[in-house]
Design an enzyme around this catalytic site. Structure first.
Site, mmCIF file in Angstrom:
data_model
loop_
_atom_site.group_PDB
_atom_site.id
_atom_site.type_symbol
_atom_site.label_atom_id
_atom_site.label_comp_id
_atom_site.label_asym_id
_atom_site.label_seq_id
_atom_site.Cartn_x
_atom_site.Cartn_y
_atom_site.Cartn_z
ATOM 1 N N ASP A 1 -27.812 24.880 14.388
ATOM 2 C CA ASP A 1 -26.379 24.670 14.584
ATOM 3 C C ASP A 1 -25.526 25.342 13.506
ATOM 4 O O ASP A 1 -24.473 25.907 13.797
ATOM 5 C CB ASP A 1 -26.055 23.175 14.687
ATOM 6 C CG ASP A 1 -26.548 22.352 13.506
ATOM 7 O OD1 ASP A 1 -27.328 22.883 12.696
ATOM 8 O OD2 ASP A 1 -26.158 21.169 13.405
ATOM 9 N N HIS B 1 -18.459 -29.456 7.130
ATOM 10 C CA HIS B 1 -19.534 -29.721 8.104
ATOM 11 C C HIS B 1 -18.965 -29.851 9.523
ATOM 12 O O HIS B 1 -19.584 -30.446 10.395
ATOM 13 C CB HIS B 1 -20.325 -30.991 7.751
ATOM 14 C CG HIS B 1 -20.704 -31.080 6.311
ATOM 15 N ND1 HIS B 1 -21.826 -30.476 5.799
ATOM 16 C CD2 HIS B 1 -20.084 -31.668 5.260
ATOM 17 C CE1 HIS B 1 -21.903 -30.703 4.496
ATOM 18 N NE2 HIS B 1 -20.844 -31.412 4.145
ATOM 19 N N SER C 1 -10.698 -17.554 33.544
ATOM 20 C CA SER C 1 -11.951 -17.764 34.268
ATOM 21 C C SER C 1 -11.707 -17.524 35.749
ATOM 22 O O SER C 1 -10.658 -17.897 36.287
ATOM 23 C CB SER C 1 -12.468 -19.191 34.053
ATOM 24 O OG SER C 1 -13.517 -19.496 34.950
ATOM 25 N N ARG D 1 -14.761 -11.172 21.184
ATOM 26 C CA ARG D 1 -15.060 -9.740 21.063
ATOM 27 C C ARG D 1 -15.235 -9.364 19.594
ATOM 28 O O ARG D 1 -16.100 -8.560 19.242
ATOM 29 C CB ARG D 1 -13.938 -8.924 21.697
ATOM 30 C CG ARG D 1 -14.305 -7.454 21.949
ATOM 31 C CD ARG D 1 -13.142 -6.711 22.579
ATOM 32 N NE ARG D 1 -12.667 -7.384 23.766
ATOM 33 C CZ ARG D 1 -11.432 -7.229 24.259
ATOM 34 N NH1 ARG D 1 -10.559 -6.463 23.624
ATOM 35 N NH2 ARG D 1 -11.068 -7.860 25.357
#
Length: 482
Positions: free
Chosen positions: A83, A155, A285, A299
């Site tokens: 290359d 917790h 949904s 995401r």
């Protein structure tokens, strides 16, 4: 290779990102041409014959590749299977007066490795700018809600109160550390420079007929022309892949921060206290029409996991670079480095979008506090009773009994926490009846949270963002959509 166009699955939706362009073939090969130009300029300045002003000007005029340049390089690579030499040939076609001196004394890694370092440095600059914006947006949120009490969680169980803004400073602090890490990594980057095939500069020593000073001057001048303050003092054929480790460790560390922030926000969304932006016509949904899923934060978590593991590629690649170099680094780096930058770029875009559209529900937060605060107030109640002459141990026992009764009602019968009502009906606590309401004010349980937010923003965030003040001013009112 010039004919191989790397396509990340991340580019389809975010194809306009500057980061994507930074890792494009056009950017890569134009950077090679700039490096060949810098080498020619430096060699001419140091007295190498045959490098004319006309050849330099021809090179300057053709730094950007045309479709014809790419075609010429691809055809040459088909024949040569190399290359770099294919692009030396293609550059020579459009700069014929320079054709005989392009790549003079250099090895392939002069353009491949130096080119990578230039692009990586520019990539870090782009990430730092976007990270500064995200920090700024989160800081606005922290300042706005610095006084709003909310349950703390340890917790993931209700704990002492904090404020919505104070919690955000925990996220911001980690982002500041990422800003520091990425800045250090960028500032530590050097150029490989002109080092020859195995790092000894033998070819350049021959070019300058044994003049060591000129070889060192060439290395320094090319480094300056390429925008770096220094080159690595010693290299093999490549720059050490330990540098890639430093870069990917810093970027992967940011992935850890982003995952933690997005996870906290997903948990808060479940509590219905704080949510990410939700579009007017957005569907959560296909079956459950009422749902408002935290898909942006999900995401972020998904991409951040990918980002965190990319550091392993650099670590393992560096560990198996035999002696002056092996070529089993190349294919891995062509994937892991661009992926790291593009993934971090997308995560930053998502975090910016989320932080610009936070939805806070104070009434829900208030209700959750009301459910837990009676238990948290017991220590204050005990101290108030002692001030009125009560016995601390006896008071503790009275509170213990009433607390267990109230807890049973909450846990076993599903009713509201009525501890304070029980205290008000208990004769023992009559001396502080008129103080109970003031003892139960949430603002008395947040300590110095508001003051901590102010001091943190002034002493730490503002100085860290100062280098990006112009950029932040330009985009002050801009809101990003994803």
């Amino acid at each position: 290779m010039s004919k191989t166009k790397y396509e990340s699955p991340l580019t389809s939706r975010y194809g306009n990102s500057k980061i994507v362009g930074l890792f494009s073939p056009a950017k890569k090969f134009s950077t090679w041409r700039e490096l060949w130009l810098n080498l020619a300029i430096a060699e001419k300045e140091l007295g190498i014959a045959g490098i004319t002003d006309e050849s330099i000007e021809e090179m300057k005029a053709h730094l950007e590749l045309t479709p014809e340049d790419f075609k010429a390089a691809e055809e040459e690579e088909e024949k040569r299977r190399h290359d770099v030499m294919a692009h030396v040939h293609a550059f020579g076609l459009v700069a014929p007066k320079a054709a005989g001196i392009i790549h003079l004394g250099a090895t392939s890694c002069y353009v491949t490795d130096n080119g990578d370092l230039i692009i990586l440095k520019q990539g870090l600059n782009l990430l730092l700018e976007k990270l500064a914006v995200v920090i700024s947006r989160f800081s606005n949120f922290a300042k706005k809600y610095k006084d709003l009490p909310t349950l703390g969680f340890t917790h993931f169980q209700p704990a002492q109160l904090t404020t919505v803004g104070k919690r955000a400073t925990l996220w911001i602090q980690e982002l500041l550390w990422d800003l520091r890490n990425l800045t250090r990594t960028r500032d530590d980057l050097g150029l490989r420079g002109v080092k020859g095939t195995t790092g000894t500069q033998a070819s350049f020593l021959a070019l300058f007929e044994g003049d060591h000073d000129k070889v060192e001057a060439l290395d320094k001048r090319v480094t300056e022309l390429s925008g770096f303050s220094e080159a690595y003092p010693v290299t093999g054929q490549t720059y050490s892949r330990k540098i890639d480790v430093d870069i990917l460790n810093a970027i992967s560390s940011f992935g850890s921060t982003a995952h933690k922030i997005a996870t906290d926000l997903r948990l808060l969304a479940n509590l219905k206290e704080v949510e990410e932006p939700f579009e007017k016509d957005q569907i959560g949904s296909s079956a459950m029409a009422y749902k408002r899923n935290p898909m942006r934060c999900e995401r972020v978590c998904s991409l951040s996991r990918h980002l965190m593991v990319l550091a392993q590629d650099a670590l393992m690649t560096n560990s198996v670079q035999w002696f002056e170099r092996t070529l089993d680094d190349s294919a891995n780096r062509r994937i892991s480095l661009p992926e790291a930058f593009m993934t971090a770029d997308i995560v930053l875009t998502l975090l910016q979008n989320i932080s610009e559209g936070f939805v806070v529900y104070p009434k829900v937060i208030e209700r959750h506090i009301a459910q837990e605060l009676p238990f948290m107030a017991t220590e204050n109640i005990i101290m108030a009773m002692v001030k009125k002459g009560g016995d601390r141990q006896q008071c503790h026992e009275e509170i213990r009994i009433l607390s267990h009764e109230a807890a049973k009602q909450v846990k076993q019968e599903g009713k509201e926490n009525d501890l304070i009502d029980r205290i008000k009906k208990t004769e023992y606590f009559k001396p502080i009846y008129d103080e109970l309401d003031s003892l139960m004010r949430p603002t008395t349980f947040i300590g110095r949270a508001p003051q901590q937010v102010d001091k943190f923003l002034i002493d730490y965030v503002e100085p860290a963002l100062e280098p990006y003040s112009e950029k932040l001013q330009v985009i002050k009112e801009a809101v990003i959509k994803v």
